[in-house]
Design an enzyme around this catalytic site. Structure first.
Site, PDB file in Angstrom:
ATOM      1  N   TYR A 144       2.007   2.805  13.264  1.00  0.00           N
ATOM      2  CA  TYR A 144       0.587   3.146  13.169  1.00  0.00           C
ATOM      3  C   TYR A 144      -0.230   2.018  13.786  1.00  0.00           C
ATOM      4  O   TYR A 144       0.024   0.840  13.521  1.00  0.00           O
ATOM      5  CB  TYR A 144       0.196   3.314  11.693  1.00  0.00           C
ATOM      6  CG  TYR A 144      -1.263   3.648  11.455  1.00  0.00           C
ATOM      7  CD1 TYR A 144      -1.787   4.882  11.843  1.00  0.00           C
ATOM      8  CD2 TYR A 144      -2.107   2.737  10.822  1.00  0.00           C
ATOM      9  CE1 TYR A 144      -3.129   5.193  11.605  1.00  0.00           C
ATOM     10  CE2 TYR A 144      -3.440   3.050  10.571  1.00  0.00           C
ATOM     11  CZ  TYR A 144      -3.946   4.278  10.973  1.00  0.00           C
ATOM     12  OH  TYR A 144      -5.265   4.579  10.726  1.00  0.00           O
ATOM     13  N   ASP A 239       1.530  -5.353  17.613  1.00  0.00           N
ATOM     14  CA  ASP A 239       0.476  -5.052  16.654  1.00  0.00           C
ATOM     15  C   ASP A 239       0.790  -5.828  15.376  1.00  0.00           C
ATOM     16  O   ASP A 239       1.660  -5.440  14.594  1.00  0.00           O
ATOM     17  CB  ASP A 239       0.414  -3.541  16.388  1.00  0.00           C
ATOM     18  CG  ASP A 239      -0.655  -3.178  15.358  1.00  0.00           C
ATOM     19  OD1 ASP A 239      -1.227  -4.096  14.727  1.00  0.00           O
ATOM     20  OD2 ASP A 239      -0.911  -1.975  15.181  1.00  0.00           O
ATOM     21  N   LYS A 267      -6.552  -7.116   8.777  1.00  0.00           N
ATOM     22  CA  LYS A 267      -6.182  -7.318   7.377  1.00  0.00           C
ATOM     23  C   LYS A 267      -6.359  -8.772   6.892  1.00  0.00           C
ATOM     24  O   LYS A 267      -7.489  -9.166   6.637  1.00  0.00           O
ATOM     25  CB  LYS A 267      -4.784  -6.752   7.142  1.00  0.00           C
ATOM     26  CG  LYS A 267      -4.805  -5.239   7.441  1.00  0.00           C
ATOM     27  CD  LYS A 267      -3.617  -4.434   7.057  1.00  0.00           C
ATOM     28  CE  LYS A 267      -3.967  -2.953   7.182  1.00  0.00           C
ATOM     29  NZ  LYS A 267      -3.109  -2.155   7.996  1.00  0.00           N
TER      30      LYS A 267
HETATM   31  C1  LIG Z   1      -3.750  -1.140   9.019  1.00  0.00           C
HETATM   32  C2  LIG Z   1      -3.186  -1.155  10.379  1.00  0.00           C
HETATM   33  C3  LIG Z   1      -3.974  -0.841  11.503  1.00  0.00           C
HETATM   34  C4  LIG Z   1      -5.386  -0.342  11.384  1.00  0.00           C
HETATM   35  O1  LIG Z   1      -6.230  -1.277  10.848  1.00  0.00           O
HETATM   36  P1  LIG Z   1      -7.645  -0.791  10.175  1.00  0.00           P
HETATM   37  O2  LIG Z   1      -8.303  -2.072   9.818  1.00  0.00           O
HETATM   38  O3  LIG Z   1      -7.258   0.063   9.028  1.00  0.00           O
HETATM   39  O4  LIG Z   1      -8.365  -0.034  11.224  1.00  0.00           O
HETATM   40  C5  LIG Z   1      -3.411  -0.989  12.752  1.00  0.00           C
HETATM   41  N1  LIG Z   1      -2.138  -1.410  12.899  1.00  0.00           N
HETATM   42  C6  LIG Z   1      -1.361  -1.708  11.851  1.00  0.00           C
HETATM   43  C7  LIG Z   1       0.020  -2.206  12.084  1.00  0.00           C
HETATM   44  C8  LIG Z   1      -1.843  -1.577  10.562  1.00  0.00           C
HETATM   45  O5  LIG Z   1      -1.045  -1.839   9.526  1.00  0.00           O
END
Ligand SMILES: *Cc1c(COP(=O)(O)O)cnc(C)c1O
Length: 430
Positions: A144, A239, A267
């Site tokens: 994701y 990511d 995060k």
């Molecule tokens: C949470 C997450 C996102 C998205 O971040 P948001 O702040 O919720 O938009 C993207 N990549 C990874 C790996 C994530 O865990």
């Protein structure tokens, strides 16, 4: 456990907010029952609107690595608020923040601040496309990268939870430019690259996956990706929205010793406030406006209060790397305790753990990709989830999420988690 106020709030919320929640995974659709509305949090604990307490194992889905209301972060926020809640001009904390990120994340030579992980990933692939002049991107099934159109194809978590392979509202044109391959599988990746030679701008991956549950890269996998991307002139994007500042102070790239060309962050980077960032090689980042022709902007990007929170968080982690060995030790204790409990009653579970991330899958298969993650028994998971919730342990309300242990979880709390997990597993009706 009574949750009357939560129930009433949810009834009201459903009338005025889609599904009653501002992010789908917060709803309890995958596990049954009503979501719990929280009113405060401190250290390892969440307190709901009915005054029930829970040991928190989601840490706001990642950010709260030190636990809730950590004093130095609270103080930094309160102090910053008095100066300004938003300037709309450059400010000194943004420079400090960039310096700190660059000193911690090995692949980052220049960095741009944004307001969420979604924004970071969306902007990173735009930069990669602008830099290479190519259109296609590769992503991995079950990974994701936020909710931008290009990523809502074989995305994990919420999408997997609702059994939707795709989202309405994403055009076929966008979907055509996103190529998806299974995680931990080099052959399929090479096939896709062969079929799309010189058309692929970037490969974006969670170096350790959190969004199909916790899934760990096979030995040598990330190095193989690095080698392939170098050979094919494909921009490698890690990511690290989840893994950054979590698996080590330099994220998964430091832990595994692999340098991507770009990485995205989120995060933890905001200390609980809405912050994201993307960064990488100078020559790629200099494609971004106002230096280059890739446009990206944000009214509240680099917000002074958010920067203050992030600086306090990252500054602490940078100076206290022993946090990571403590987290690893305690999470390993929890994971092995849970596994032992399952073995004792002959329940098939597959446990993945790395650093402060872990997932319990109800399957005997080793979980290495999305297909194996999907062999998990979701009925057992929801029984387990609800039993844990009623005993005061707050897990992510979906099988396809990683859990996060915070530095506020003591040895005693770890034992309580194991004990309650053992009881919850015994209560599962086969
Ligand atoms: C949470 C997450 C996102 C998205 O971040 P948001 O702040 O919720 O938009 C993207 N990549 C990874 C790996 C994530 O865990």
């Amino acid at each position: 456990m009574q949750r009357i106020n939560s129930k009433n709030l949810f009834e009201k919320a459903k009338q005025i907010i889609p599904g009653g929640v501002n992010s789908p995974v917060r709803a309890f659709r995958a596990v049954g029952g009503n979501p719990v509305f929280m009113k405060s949090a401190k250290g390892a604990f969440l307190t709901d609107v009915d005054n029930n307490q829970y040991i928190d194992l989601i840490g706001s889905w990642g950010p709260m690595i030190l636990g809730h209301a950590y004093p130095i972060i609270e103080e930094a926020i309160l102090k910053a608020v008095v100066d300004s809640t938003s300037f709309g001009t450059p400010s000194s904390r943004e420079v400090e923040m960039a310096e700190l990120i660059i000193s911690m994340m090995p692949s980052v030579e220049k960095v741009r601040m944004v307001n969420s992980g979604t924004e970071a990933c969306m902007a990173a692939i735009r930069a990669a496309r602008g830099f290479t002049g190519r259109n296609k991107i590769i992503k991995f099934e079950g990974c994701y990268h936020g909710h931008a159109d290009s990523f809502l194809i074989a995305a994990g978590s919420g999408m997997a939870t609702f059994g939707e392979p795709d989202s309405l509202g994403v055009t076929q044109g966008v979907a055509n430019d996103t190529l998806t391959v299974p995680y931990n599988n080099i052959e399929k990746l090479l096939e896709i690259i062969e079929l799309n030679r010189n058309q692929i701008a970037c490969l974006i991956i969670e170096p350790v996956v959190g969004n199909m549950g916790c899934v760990i890269p096979k030995n040598g996998y990330l190095q193989q990706l690095r080698d392939i991307c170098t050979k094919e002139n494909i921009i490698l994007i890690f990511d690290e929205v989840m893994t950054g500042f979590r698996l080590s102070k330099g994220g998964a790239q430091s832990l595994f010793g692999i340098l991507p060309d770009m990485c995205t962050m989120g995060k933890i980077i905001g200390g609980g406030l809405p912050v994201g960032a993307y960064g990488g090689k100078k020559e790629i980042m200099d494609c971004i406006s106002p230096v280059g022709k890739v446009y990206q902007a944000g009214t509240l990007s680099g917000n002074p209060v958010a920067m203050a929170a992030g600086l306090a968080m990252l500054g602490f982690l940078n100076k206290n790397p022993q946090v990571y060995s403590q987290l690893d030790k305690i999470t390993n204790k929890i994971a092995s305790g849970i596994q032992k409990g399952a073995e004792n009653i002959g329940l098939d579970v597959s446990l993945n753990q790395i650093g402060s991330m872990y997932s319990v899958f109800f399957t005997k298969k080793e979980v290495v990709d999305f297909d194996t993650a999907k062999t998990s028994n979701l009925d057992y998971f929801s029984q387990y989830f609800n039993a844990m919730l009623d005993s005061g342990i707050y897990l992510a309300p979906s099988q396809y999420e990683s859990l996060f242990v915070s530095a506020s979880i003591t040895d005693n709390l770890a034992e309580e988690i194991i004990e309650k997990s053992n009881k919850a597993m015994k209560s599962i009706k086969i």
